[in-house]
Design a protein around this motif. Structure first.
Motif, mmCIF file in Angstrom:
data_model
loop_
_atom_site.group_PDB
_atom_site.id
_atom_site.type_symbol
_atom_site.label_atom_id
_atom_site.label_comp_id
_atom_site.label_asym_id
_atom_site.label_seq_id
_atom_site.Cartn_x
_atom_site.Cartn_y
_atom_site.Cartn_z
ATOM 1 N N GLU A 70 -33.144 -39.052 27.330
ATOM 2 C CA GLU A 70 -33.230 -38.896 28.783
ATOM 3 C C GLU A 70 -32.938 -37.457 29.195
ATOM 4 O OE1 GLU A 70 -31.840 -41.274 32.815
ATOM 5 O OE2 GLU A 70 -30.588 -41.419 31.028
ATOM 6 N N GLU A 71 -31.893 -36.863 28.617
ATOM 7 C CA GLU A 71 -31.572 -35.466 28.923
ATOM 8 C C GLU A 71 -32.687 -34.538 28.466
ATOM 9 O OE1 GLU A 71 -26.688 -35.794 28.458
ATOM 10 O OE2 GLU A 71 -27.931 -35.272 26.731
ATOM 11 N N TYR A 72 -33.214 -34.776 27.287
ATOM 12 C CA TYR A 72 -34.281 -33.962 26.698
ATOM 13 C C TYR A 72 -35.512 -33.956 27.606
ATOM 14 C CZ TYR A 72 -37.679 -32.759 22.917
ATOM 15 O OH TYR A 72 -38.656 -32.202 22.128
ATOM 16 N N LEU A 73 -35.944 -35.132 28.026
ATOM 17 C CA LEU A 73 -37.122 -35.234 28.889
ATOM 18 C C LEU A 73 -36.871 -34.593 30.247
ATOM 19 C CD1 LEU A 73 -38.327 -38.875 28.087
ATOM 20 C CD2 LEU A 73 -39.510 -36.749 27.531
ATOM 21 N N PHE A 74 -35.711 -34.852 30.836
ATOM 22 C CA PHE A 74 -35.424 -34.302 32.157
ATOM 23 C C PHE A 74 -35.399 -32.774 32.130
ATOM 24 C CE2 PHE A 74 -32.238 -32.547 35.084
ATOM 25 C CZ PHE A 74 -32.895 -32.793 36.278
ATOM 26 N N HIS A 75 -34.655 -32.202 31.202
ATOM 27 C CA HIS A 75 -34.485 -30.751 31.190
ATOM 28 C C HIS A 75 -35.768 -30.008 30.831
ATOM 29 C CE1 HIS A 75 -30.333 -30.901 32.141
ATOM 30 N NE2 HIS A 75 -29.955 -31.474 31.019
ATOM 31 N N PHE A 76 -36.637 -30.608 30.024
ATOM 32 C CA PHE A 76 -37.861 -29.926 29.608
ATOM 33 C C PHE A 76 -39.032 -30.144 30.557
ATOM 34 C CE2 PHE A 76 -36.908 -29.457 24.750
ATOM 35 C CZ PHE A 76 -35.792 -28.708 25.071
ATOM 36 N N THR A 77 -38.977 -31.182 31.384
ATOM 37 C CA THR A 77 -40.144 -31.480 32.227
ATOM 38 C C THR A 77 -39.856 -31.477 33.723
ATOM 39 O OG1 THR A 77 -39.850 -33.910 32.262
ATOM 40 C CG2 THR A 77 -41.064 -32.969 30.391
ATOM 41 N N LYS A 130 -42.721 -32.652 38.444
ATOM 42 C CA LYS A 130 -42.548 -32.994 37.031
ATOM 43 C C LYS A 130 -43.814 -32.602 36.273
ATOM 44 C CE LYS A 130 -40.797 -37.079 36.068
ATOM 45 N NZ LYS A 130 -40.712 -38.541 35.814
ATOM 46 N N THR A 131 -43.665 -31.912 35.157
ATOM 47 C CA THR A 131 -44.812 -31.533 34.336
ATOM 48 C C THR A 131 -44.643 -32.113 32.938
ATOM 49 O OG1 THR A 131 -43.789 -29.520 33.468
ATOM 50 C CG2 THR A 131 -44.993 -29.324 35.556
ATOM 51 N N ALA A 173 -49.453 -37.131 30.208
ATOM 52 C CA ALA A 173 -48.952 -37.401 31.555
ATOM 53 C C ALA A 173 -47.679 -36.606 31.830
ATOM 54 C CB ALA A 173 -48.694 -38.897 31.731
ATOM 55 N N PRO A 174 -47.422 -36.322 33.114
ATOM 56 C CA PRO A 174 -46.185 -35.610 33.479
ATOM 57 C C PRO A 174 -44.938 -36.333 32.977
ATOM 58 C CG PRO A 174 -47.663 -35.739 35.365
ATOM 59 C CD PRO A 174 -48.255 -36.609 34.296
ATOM 60 N N GLY A 175 -43.927 -35.549 32.624
ATOM 61 C CA GLY A 175 -42.666 -36.128 32.165
ATOM 62 C C GLY A 175 -42.594 -36.348 30.672
#
Length: 612
Positions: free
Chosen positions: A376-383, A411-412, A427-429
């Motif tokens: 969850e942290e990985y996806l949030f911080h990178f996208t 969100k990208t 897809a975004p995120g």
């Protein structure tokens, strides 16, 4: 701007994302990145950089993987030269925690350098876990997690070295201890430096919400009489609280209340946003110990001989420090994952060893601490995280071939060192790293796909996780791809086969999934400890002869669960994630990444020639 983002609830994270990025943090961070970039691949002068950079590993297999990757980085001149890079492995047997790893590392330094290391500045990075909450880092290590930044791509190791670039030249001989999956950003005055030159221990402190404080270390600072508060403050610490309750923070006077702060109260001109409207505490990140303190710990380790319980370098070392430290914490095992009989006694011995040692605190009022240790942290911080993207200069397409990125509500998607066909959609995120994806591949939102090759038509459902590993089995090269949901809890375990119905795979009862895959519930279904059954140890992932086949097959089992349709795994050799890590072929995975790197480099050279 100083909010610590690790451990935040989703609502906290989303609220943080709505604020604007911190300009002074971005400028300070970019300066450090530029300085590190200038040192990559070049010999460093004495005192300009660390004398030793040491990384801890959990076992011999992980040690070998880390050494191979370090050798490759040095060969490609991605790290400063003239520095001693080491990997120190934990002893076989029980888990000893990052505190035990610290003791082992000190002994390794003594064996390698004798009395010489008493004049060295040493960076010790703890990276010995198996990253069960971010499994795309499991095979090659958290410290080698790729970031959407740099050319060649930065991994966490390079980022750590860049963010600490100013430390060695203002540090007395000693050891700086940090973890592999966090990022500390800070801004201080142009003429200021963080100094690690006091006896005992020195720790960095970041202003954080009380909620964040409950999951981290909190400093109880001695009174501070200055009227103006700058970005950098040197404080002494009365005592250190490890994961305290909010009530305990108040009880120990660790909570600071908002004041009417003006821009001038901060040297950098960026007051901490939450300080203006809420209570806050100062939480921990990394710490330094001078050589005398390190030698004291080493002498203690040599006296006891072995460690037979998990020691926390933060909870068990720092809680013993400062004039207000008491022995009471040694009996509190509420935050311990596995309570060994020797733990309380070991804690008490450490307390009496370190009692009376000073704990100095460097308060960084304009700072941030990011944790990237879960999916969850990985996806949030990178996208999605506009803060981190701005401050670090993170890219949506980082050293990759992919013509288009879609964006939705800020969100990208994020593509790192990958080759994607123009017909492919992400897809975004979602994050794609070290992959080759063909024209008929569709990646849903909030997915992680790592190290995979998909050339046939494929659909990755939203919130899916796919990570491919090269394996060496009986001398032959094989492949297997782990596939599940990004929200699945791989660490959750049950003690008996009758309880595996409590496990969930992609949000579906694991027992139902086994029926879909035509697998029987027996002890042979799980590897390792038969009283600790989990998705991590479940033998459900097919072994294949090619990388693309392994991904396709694992996606079929994933889609079968999604569509509630049968897909038999009976004809396949099956492995658990635990077993994949035993069989992993690090050399082949590095070679695969190198092939992608060379192809992208060639493509970029051709593009540059066409432009010129």
């Amino acid at each position: 701007m100083c909010a610590v983002l690790r451990g935040l609830r989703k609502s906290d994270v989303m609220a943080a994302a709505r604020s604007s990025p911190n300009v002074s943090l971005r400028e300070a961070t970019q300066r450090k990145l530029r300085r590190f970039s200038e040192l990559r691949g070049k010999p460093v002068a004495a005192g300009e950089f660390w004398d030793i950079v040491a990384i801890t590993a959990a076992d011999k297999k992980q040690e070998l993987a880390y050494k191979q990757q370090l050798s490759e980085k040095l060969r490609r001149k991605e790290l400063p030269l003239g520095v001693q890079y080491h990997v120190f492995v934990d002893p076989a047997g029980v888990k000893i925690g990052n505190g035990g790893s610290t003791l082992c590392a000190l002994r390794c330094l003594e064996k390698l350098y004798g009395d010489k290391w008493n004049s060295f500045t040493i960076l010790l990075i703890h990276s010995g876990g198996y990253s069960q909450r971010l499994p795309n880092a499991s095979a090659l290590g958290k410290i080698f997690t790729a970031l959407p930044l740099g050319n060649p791509i930065y991994q966490m190791l390079e980022l750590k070295l860049a963010m600490y670039i100013d430390f060695p030249s203002h540090m007395n001989p000693g050891v700086l201890v940090t973890c592999a999956d966090d990022i500390e950003l800070y801004s201080i005055g142009e003429l200021e430096f963080i100094r690690f030159d006091k006896p005992g221990f020195t720790a960095l402190a970041h202003p954080s919400s009380l909620t964040v404080g409950t999951t981290h270390g909190v400093f109880v600072l001695d009174p501070f009489n200055y009227l103006e508060h700058g970005d950098l403050e040197y404080r002494s610490c009365h005592c250190f609280l490890h994961k305290p309750s909010i009530e305990k923070m108040h009880q120990f006077n660790a909570v600071y209340r908002p004041r009417n702060l003006s821009q001038q109260d901060f040297a950098g001109g960026d007051p901490a946003c939450f300080r203006l409207d809420s209570e806050y505490v100062y939480t921990d990140s990394l710490f330094y110990m001078d050589h005398k303190s390190a030698k004291k710990l080493l002498a203690f380790y040599e006296k006891i001989g072995t460690v037979n319980c998990e020691i926390d370098a933060y909870g068990d070392f720092l809680q013993a420090l400062g004039p207000g430290a008491t022995v009471e914490y040694t009996r509190n095992t509420s935050n311990v994952t596995k309570e060994e009989s020797e733990l309380v006694e070991m804690r008490q011995r450490i307390f009496h060893l370190l009692k009376g040692t000073s704990l100095n605190v460097v308060v960084l009022n304009n700072s941030k601490f990011y944790h990237i240790g879960t999916t969850e942290e990985y996806l949030f911080h990178f996208t999605s995280d506009s803060w981190l993207k701005s401050e670090l200069g993170l890219q949506s397409i980082a050293f990759s071939i992919f013509p288009g990125i879609s964006e939705y509500s800020g969100k990208t998607s994020c593509v790192i060192q990958s080759i994607l066909d123009s017909g492919c959609s992400v897809a975004p995120g979602s994050v794609v790293e070290y992959c080759r994806l063909g024209p008929d591949v569709s990646v849903g939102e909030n997915c992680i796909i790592s190290g995979s090759c998909i050339i046939t038509k494929a659909v990755l459902p939203a919130y899916s996780f796919v990570c491919s590993l090269s394996l060496k089995m009986n001398g032959q090269l094989k492949y297997s791809s782990m596939a599940f949901g990004v929200r699945d809890d791989l660490k959750k375990n049950v003690k008996t086969l009758s309880d595996i119905k409590l496990l969930q795979f992609f949000g579906v009862c694991f027992l139902s999934c086994l029926d879909i895959w035509n697998l029987k519930v027996t002890e042979e279904l799980f590897s390792g400890d038969k009283t600790c059954l989990s998705l991590w140890t479940a033998r459900i992932f097919p072994v294949c002869c090619s990388l693309s086949d392994s991904v396709t097959t694992s996606l079929k089992m994933l889609n079968a669960v999604m569509n509630k349709s049968s897909f038999s795994l009976n004809s396949y050799k099956l492995l658990s994630i635990e077993e994949m890590l035993v069989y992993k072929d690090v050399e082949d995975m590095i070679t695969y990444r190198e092939q992608i790197f060379l192809e992208i480099s060639l493509n970029k050279k051709q593009s540059d020639l066409e432009i010129s």
